[in-house]
Design a protein around this motif. Structure first.
Motif, PDB file in Angstrom:
ATOM      1  N   GLN A   1      -7.754  -4.899  -4.292  1.00 36.25           N
ATOM      2  CA  GLN A   1      -8.053  -3.872  -3.294  1.00 36.25           C
ATOM      3  C   GLN A   1      -8.680  -4.458  -2.022  1.00 36.25           C
ATOM      4  O   GLN A   1      -9.549  -3.858  -1.410  1.00 36.25           O
ATOM      5  CB  GLN A   1      -8.926  -2.768  -3.877  1.00 36.25           C
ATOM      6  N   HIS A   2      -8.213  -5.641  -1.632  1.00 39.25           N
ATOM      7  CA  HIS A   2      -8.674  -6.272  -0.396  1.00 39.25           C
ATOM      8  C   HIS A   2      -7.588  -6.248   0.685  1.00 39.25           C
ATOM      9  O   HIS A   2      -7.782  -6.803   1.751  1.00 39.25           O
ATOM     10  CB  HIS A   2      -9.083  -7.732  -0.652  1.00 39.25           C
TER      11      HIS A   2
ATOM     12  N   ASN B   1       0.828  -1.211   0.000  1.00 38.51           N
ATOM     13  CA  ASN B   1       0.000   0.000   0.000  1.00 38.51           C
ATOM     14  C   ASN B   1       0.858   1.256   0.000  1.00 38.51           C
ATOM     15  O   ASN B   1       0.567   2.217  -0.711  1.00 38.51           O
ATOM     16  CB  ASN B   1      -0.945   0.010   1.197  1.00 38.51           C
TER      17      ASN B   1
ATOM     18  N   HIS C   1       0.670   3.841  -3.114  1.00 38.58           N
ATOM     19  CA  HIS C   1      -0.151   5.029  -2.890  1.00 38.58           C
ATOM     20  C   HIS C   1       0.591   6.250  -2.352  1.00 38.58           C
ATOM     21  O   HIS C   1      -0.036   7.286  -2.150  1.00 38.58           O
ATOM     22  CB  HIS C   1      -1.313   4.690  -1.950  1.00 38.58           C
TER      23      HIS C   1
ATOM     24  N   GLU D   1      -8.492  -4.885   4.131  1.00 43.44           N
ATOM     25  CA  GLU D   1      -9.466  -5.797   4.734  1.00 43.44           C
ATOM     26  C   GLU D   1      -8.743  -6.994   5.362  1.00 43.44           C
ATOM     27  O   GLU D   1      -9.075  -7.435   6.463  1.00 43.44           O
ATOM     28  CB  GLU D   1     -10.448  -6.331   3.684  1.00 43.44           C
TER      29      GLU D   1
ATOM     30  N   GLN E   1      -8.258   3.506   4.030  1.00 42.16           N
ATOM     31  CA  GLN E   1      -9.659   3.221   4.313  1.00 42.16           C
ATOM     32  C   GLN E   1     -10.012   1.869   3.712  1.00 42.16           C
ATOM     33  O   GLN E   1      -9.872   1.676   2.501  1.00 42.16           O
ATOM     34  CB  GLN E   1     -10.570   4.300   3.697  1.00 42.16           C
ATOM     35  N   ALA E   2     -10.452   0.962   4.567  1.00 40.90           N
ATOM     36  CA  ALA E   2     -10.912  -0.323   4.053  1.00 40.90           C
ATOM     37  C   ALA E   2     -12.211  -0.099   3.288  1.00 40.90           C
ATOM     38  O   ALA E   2     -13.065   0.676   3.709  1.00 40.90           O
ATOM     39  CB  ALA E   2     -11.133  -1.302   5.199  1.00 40.90           C
ATOM     40  N   GLN E   3     -12.333  -0.747   2.168  1.00 42.66           N
ATOM     41  CA  GLN E   3     -13.550  -0.627   1.381  1.00 42.66           C
ATOM     42  C   GLN E   3     -14.606  -1.569   1.935  1.00 42.66           C
ATOM     43  O   GLN E   3     -14.296  -2.534   2.618  1.00 42.66           O
ATOM     44  CB  GLN E   3     -13.252  -0.960  -0.078  1.00 42.66           C
ATOM     45  N   ALA E   4     -15.839  -1.265   1.617  1.00 41.08           N
ATOM     46  CA  ALA E   4     -16.932  -2.139   2.025  1.00 41.08           C
ATOM     47  C   ALA E   4     -16.733  -3.512   1.389  1.00 41.08           C
ATOM     48  O   ALA E   4     -16.221  -3.624   0.274  1.00 41.08           O
ATOM     49  CB  ALA E   4     -18.269  -1.549   1.591  1.00 41.08           C
TER      50      ALA E   4
ATOM     51  N   ARG F   1      -2.890  10.778   3.277  1.00 36.01           N
ATOM     52  CA  ARG F   1      -4.199  10.109   3.233  1.00 36.01           C
ATOM     53  C   ARG F   1      -4.188   8.828   4.067  1.00 36.01           C
ATOM     54  O   ARG F   1      -3.391   7.924   3.828  1.00 36.01           O
ATOM     55  CB  ARG F   1      -4.544   9.778   1.791  1.00 36.01           C
TER      56      ARG F   1
ATOM     57  N   GLU G   1     -16.990  -6.552  -0.693  1.00 37.10           N
ATOM     58  CA  GLU G   1     -17.573  -6.809  -2.009  1.00 37.10           C
ATOM     59  C   GLU G   1     -16.864  -8.038  -2.581  1.00 37.10           C
ATOM     60  O   GLU G   1     -15.754  -7.934  -3.118  1.00 37.10           O
ATOM     61  CB  GLU G   1     -17.386  -5.608  -2.928  1.00 37.10           C
TER      62      GLU G   1
ATOM     63  N   ARG H   1     -15.372  -7.938  -6.130  1.00 43.47           N
ATOM     64  CA  ARG H   1     -14.317  -6.975  -6.462  1.00 43.47           C
ATOM     65  C   ARG H   1     -13.000  -7.726  -6.630  1.00 43.47           C
ATOM     66  O   ARG H   1     -12.632  -8.555  -5.805  1.00 43.47           O
ATOM     67  CB  ARG H   1     -14.202  -5.924  -5.364  1.00 43.47           C
TER      68      ARG H   1
END
Length: 116
Positions: free
Chosen positions: A85-86, A41, A45, A89, A74-77, A71, A79, A82
């Motif tokens: 991008q885990h 990450n 990023h 999580e 932020q963990a994504q909801a 920045r 899904e 998807r």
């Protein structure tokens, strides 16, 4: 850089075992995965350099990855469909605690995981 960070963390945990710390093999693997995800990450990023710091005290491994991005991750909801991008999580699921602290140069993402 990611492979080097993982190798560094593996050697760190190997030295702990030699000193008599009973690192659970599965937890060792979890810790290496967390290091890989956090460094990945940072590399993806953040525009500048990053660093990795490790501390092991009474079985609690503290992993700190600093980078130059302001920045916070932020963990994504969740899904399941998807692709990709885990990473965050996974880190949150494996660790006992995950925090992000702002610094003058960017941020430090700190994760804690019991390895004994």
């Amino acid at each position: 850089m990611i492979a080097e960070a993982r190798s560094f963390a593996g050697a760190f945990l190997d030295r702990a075992v030699v000193r008599g710390v009973a690192v659970v093999p599965m937890k060792r693997g979890d810790a290496l995965l967390v290091v890989s995800e956090l460094v990945t990450n940072a590399v993806r990023h953040a525009p500048g350099p990053c660093s990795l710091a490790l501390d092991l005290d009474e079985g609690l491994l503290k992993i700190a990855v600093s980078d130059t991005s302001k920045r916070s991750p932020q963990a994504q909801a969740f899904e399941p469909r998807r692709i990709g991008q885990h990473g965050l999580e996974i880190v949150v699921a494996l660790c006992d605690r995950v925090d992000s602290v702002s610094t003058a140069r960017g941020k430090i993402v700190c994760a804690q995981i019991m390895v004994v």
